[in-house]
Design a protein around this motif. Structure first.
Motif, PDB file in Angstrom:
ATOM      1  N   CYS A  59      51.404  57.072  40.168  1.00 47.08           N
ATOM      2  CA  CYS A  59      49.970  56.907  39.948  1.00 47.08           C
ATOM      3  C   CYS A  59      49.728  56.137  38.657  1.00 47.08           C
ATOM      4  CB  CYS A  59      49.315  58.289  39.870  1.00 47.08           C
ATOM      5  SG  CYS A  59      47.527  58.265  39.659  1.00 47.08           S
ATOM      6  N   THR A  60      48.567  55.498  38.554  1.00 50.08           N
ATOM      7  CA  THR A  60      48.219  54.779  37.331  1.00 50.08           C
ATOM      8  C   THR A  60      47.967  55.724  36.164  1.00 50.08           C
ATOM      9  OG1 THR A  60      45.908  54.717  38.029  1.00 50.08           O
ATOM     10  CG2 THR A  60      47.250  52.811  38.542  1.00 50.08           C
ATOM     11  N   TYR A  61      47.810  57.021  36.426  1.00 46.72           N
ATOM     12  CA  TYR A  61      47.664  57.987  35.337  1.00 46.72           C
ATOM     13  C   TYR A  61      49.004  58.346  34.693  1.00 46.72           C
ATOM     14  CZ  TYR A  61      42.754  58.786  36.418  1.00 46.72           C
ATOM     15  OH  TYR A  61      41.409  58.617  36.597  1.00 46.72           O
ATOM     16  N   SER A  62      50.091  57.762  35.179  1.00 44.42           N
ATOM     17  CA  SER A  62      51.416  58.049  34.621  1.00 44.42           C
ATOM     18  C   SER A  62      51.628  57.246  33.342  1.00 44.42           C
ATOM     19  CB  SER A  62      52.510  57.686  35.630  1.00 44.42           C
ATOM     20  OG  SER A  62      52.368  58.434  36.820  1.00 44.42           O
ATOM     21  N   PRO A  63      51.751  57.898  32.184  1.00 43.45           N
ATOM     22  CA  PRO A  63      51.932  57.185  30.920  1.00 43.45           C
ATOM     23  C   PRO A  63      53.348  56.639  30.786  1.00 43.45           C
ATOM     24  CG  PRO A  63      51.889  59.540  30.533  1.00 43.45           C
ATOM     25  CD  PRO A  63      51.627  59.352  31.989  1.00 43.45           C
ATOM     26  N   ARG A  64      53.536  55.448  31.289  1.00 44.41           N
ATOM     27  CA  ARG A  64      54.889  54.879  31.338  1.00 44.41           C
ATOM     28  C   ARG A  64      55.438  54.574  29.952  1.00 44.41           C
ATOM     29  NH1 ARG A  64      54.836  48.695  33.104  1.00 44.41           N
ATOM     30  NH2 ARG A  64      52.974  47.941  32.068  1.00 44.41           N
ATOM     31  N   GLU A  65      54.550  54.515  28.938  1.00 39.09           N
ATOM     32  CA  GLU A  65      55.046  54.292  27.582  1.00 39.09           C
ATOM     33  C   GLU A  65      56.064  55.348  27.170  1.00 39.09           C
ATOM     34  OE1 GLU A  65      50.863  52.479  27.618  1.00 39.09           O
ATOM     35  OE2 GLU A  65      51.890  54.219  28.491  1.00 39.09           O
ATOM     36  N   LEU A  66      55.908  56.580  27.661  1.00 36.25           N
ATOM     37  CA  LEU A  66      56.869  57.628  27.311  1.00 36.25           C
ATOM     38  C   LEU A  66      58.234  57.351  27.923  1.00 36.25           C
ATOM     39  CD1 LEU A  66      54.068  59.099  26.714  1.00 36.25           C
ATOM     40  CD2 LEU A  66      55.361  61.196  27.014  1.00 36.25           C
ATOM     41  N   VAL A  67      58.239  56.787  29.136  1.00 39.28           N
ATOM     42  CA  VAL A  67      59.508  56.435  29.772  1.00 39.28           C
ATOM     43  C   VAL A  67      60.197  55.332  28.980  1.00 39.28           C
ATOM     44  CG1 VAL A  67      60.607  55.616  31.891  1.00 39.28           C
ATOM     45  CG2 VAL A  67      58.568  57.075  32.027  1.00 39.28           C
ATOM     46  N   LEU A  68      59.442  54.319  28.596  1.00 39.81           N
ATOM     47  CA  LEU A  68      60.008  53.219  27.818  1.00 39.81           C
ATOM     48  C   LEU A  68      60.542  53.727  26.476  1.00 39.81           C
ATOM     49  CD1 LEU A  68      57.278  50.510  28.497  1.00 39.81           C
ATOM     50  CD2 LEU A  68      59.561  50.633  29.518  1.00 39.81           C
ATOM     51  N   ALA A  69      59.793  54.638  25.843  1.00 45.54           N
ATOM     52  CA  ALA A  69      60.209  55.173  24.542  1.00 45.54           C
ATOM     53  C   ALA A  69      61.481  56.012  24.655  1.00 45.54           C
ATOM     54  CB  ALA A  69      59.086  56.001  23.930  1.00 45.54           C
ATOM     55  N   ALA A  70      61.748  56.533  25.858  1.00 46.03           N
ATOM     56  CA  ALA A  70      62.974  57.301  26.093  1.00 46.03           C
ATOM     57  C   ALA A  70      64.123  56.402  26.534  1.00 46.03           C
ATOM     58  CB  ALA A  70      62.720  58.379  27.147  1.00 46.03           C
ATOM     59  N   GLY A  71      63.892  55.102  26.543  1.00 48.17           N
ATOM     60  CA  GLY A  71      64.951  54.179  26.946  1.00 48.17           C
ATOM     61  C   GLY A  71      65.133  54.093  28.441  1.00 48.17           C
ATOM     62  N   GLY A  72      64.132  54.572  29.216  1.00 52.74           N
ATOM     63  CA  GLY A  72      64.242  54.561  30.660  1.00 52.74           C
ATOM     64  C   GLY A  72      63.499  53.401  31.297  1.00 52.74           C
ATOM     65  N   ILE A  73      63.610  53.313  32.625  1.00 54.30           N
ATOM     66  CA  ILE A  73      62.926  52.294  33.411  1.00 54.30           C
ATOM     67  C   ILE A  73      61.878  52.985  34.284  1.00 54.30           C
ATOM     68  CG2 ILE A  73      63.160  50.546  35.208  1.00 54.30           C
ATOM     69  CD1 ILE A  73      66.069  50.234  34.344  1.00 54.30           C
ATOM     70  N   PRO A  74      60.595  52.706  34.083  1.00 59.73           N
ATOM     71  CA  PRO A  74      59.573  53.267  34.966  1.00 59.73           C
ATOM     72  C   PRO A  74      59.441  52.416  36.222  1.00 59.73           C
ATOM     73  CG  PRO A  74      58.532  52.052  33.183  1.00 59.73           C
ATOM     74  CD  PRO A  74      60.022  51.931  32.971  1.00 59.73           C
TER      75      PRO A  74
END
Length: 406
Positions: A59-74
């Motif tokens: 969903c667009t409500y998913s704050p993907r910045e947290l995934v990026l900050a964890a070194g992951g791929i959203p």
């Protein structure tokens, strides 16, 4: 051929004699999209094999910045399919929204390639259908559910949602083994903002008359710029497209003839596989110049304030609460956005698309229609349909009649 098509076709004879609805000239970068879709998927596979966490979002409500900050791929997970849905038919009610049924079926049958590569998932309590289907999907892979406050302007909403981002942070740190720092969050917000500003510039190119991109083109661009941009390939394509369009001072790039009625599409999310309404508008002589839907303009219109001195979880919580989805009550921001888009893109009519059994968008369509007709003074058409092609001819008749009015 409708009266509208006959009139415009006659008037367009000097414009290279192309059939109505067909693009005059398209930017060369668009031809790279099919290969880019495959390349992006392979890049996700390679990253996973290299030990990079792959995190599925719904969903667009998913704050993907947290995934990026964890070194992951959203990665944005699939939700569109016209084929039979055996798992959804077995486990879910028949009268459920087709998006919910599809995203569950693709996961349960392991036929969504991005889902296959995901290590973990997270989602939000948006509509009732989604949040109950997520209970099934949590049996397939580790799934974190965020409790989305749906009274966005209430005093308790921001603190509650910030707390949910804190819970998500802990979930991601536990499953990735990586600490999410304030500096990493701010860097992720800057990177995301750069991406959103670029996409907004690309979408805004369609303010031109004629619009350089068709609605079909917009769907194609959205399909390769949504998340999972491991090597920046989608953004590189967007930059290339924008450079071609900016260099076109003669106006040769045309998603439709200059005389085509300009339509704004609002409502539910749409994918390439489920773009029949866009196809029918453009085959009927219209031009879908802008899409407010999820994945479209409503995503690029709201950015995190990079310079805000508050902690980034608060800043990001504020950003995502502003997204004007129909699950919010009241959803006045959607009307405000539609008003701006109607003016900026010089639209002549608005089509509100709702998938069957999507109750929030169906109910909200009444308010949207009133706003479009009475405040904007524009023609309005509400379409309720599903993913199947069975009603194409009925929709064609309704859409052509609407275009006649425009």
């Amino acid at each position: 051929m409708t009266t509208l098509q006959r009139t415009q076709h006659k008037g367009d004879k000097g414009d290279e004699g192309h059939a109505m609805g067909a693009p005059r000239h398209a930017p060369a970068a668009l031809s790279k999209i099919p290969a880019l879709r495959e390349a992006k998927l392979l890049a996700v596979r390679d990253a996973k094999e290299a030990g990079v966490p792959v995190v599925g979002l719904y969903c667009t409500y998913s704050p993907r910045e947290l995934v990026l900050a964890a070194g992951g791929i959203p990665v944005a997970l699939c939700g569109y399919k016209q084929d039979p849905l055996p798992a959804a038919s077995r486990d879910l009610p028949a009268n459920l929204c087709p998006v919910v049924k599809t995203l569950y079926d693709l996961a349960a049958t392991d036929t969504c390639p991005y889902f296959h590569f995901c290590d973990i998932l997270f989602a939000q309590t948006t509509c009732d259908g989604r949040k109950k289907a997520y209970e099934f999907m949590g049996r397939l892979k580790p799934l974190h559910i965020m409790d989305l406050p749906q009274l966005p302007d209430a005093p308790h909403a921001l603190p509650l949602w910030r707390g949910e981002l804190e819970r998500l942070k802990q979930f991601l740190e536990t499953h990735t083994g990586r600490t999410i720092t304030e500096e990493a969050l701010r860097d992720a917000a800057r990177a995301t903002n750069r991406e959103m500003r670029l996409l907004k510039r690309l979408f805004d190119a369609n303010r031109r008359i004629p619009a350089p991109l068709s609605g079909r083109n917009l769907l194609e661009v959205m399909s390769v710029t949504a998340y999972s941009d491991v090597r920046g390939m989608g953004l590189a394509l967007a930059e290339e497209l924008l450079a071609e369009i900016d260099a076109d001072t003669s106006g040769k790039f045309r998603g439709a003839p200059a005389s085509a009625p300009r339509v704004l599409l609002t409502g539910v999310p749409v994918g390439i596989e489920t773009g029949k309404v866009i196809e029918l508008v453009e085959d009927g002589g219209g031009a879908v110049v802008a899409m407010e839907n999820c994945g479209g303009y409503k995503v690029v219109d709201y950015l995190a304030d990079e310079e805000d001195p508050r902690d980034m979880l608060t800043v990001l919580a504020e950003k995502y609460l502003r997204i004007p989805c129909s699950v919010m009550s009241p959803n006045t921001r959607r009307l405000e956005l539609l008003g701006r888009m109607a003016r900026d893109f010089a639209v002549q009519g608005v089509i509100d698309l709702t998938w069957q059994s999507c109750h929030t968008y169906n109910i909200e369509s009444t308010a949207v229609g009133t706003f479009v007709r009475e405040t904007l003074g524009l023609p309005f058409l509400h379409i309720e349909t599903d993913f199947s092609p069975s009603d194409r001819e009925n929709l064609r008749t309704r859409i052509e009649a609407f275009l006649e009015i425009l």
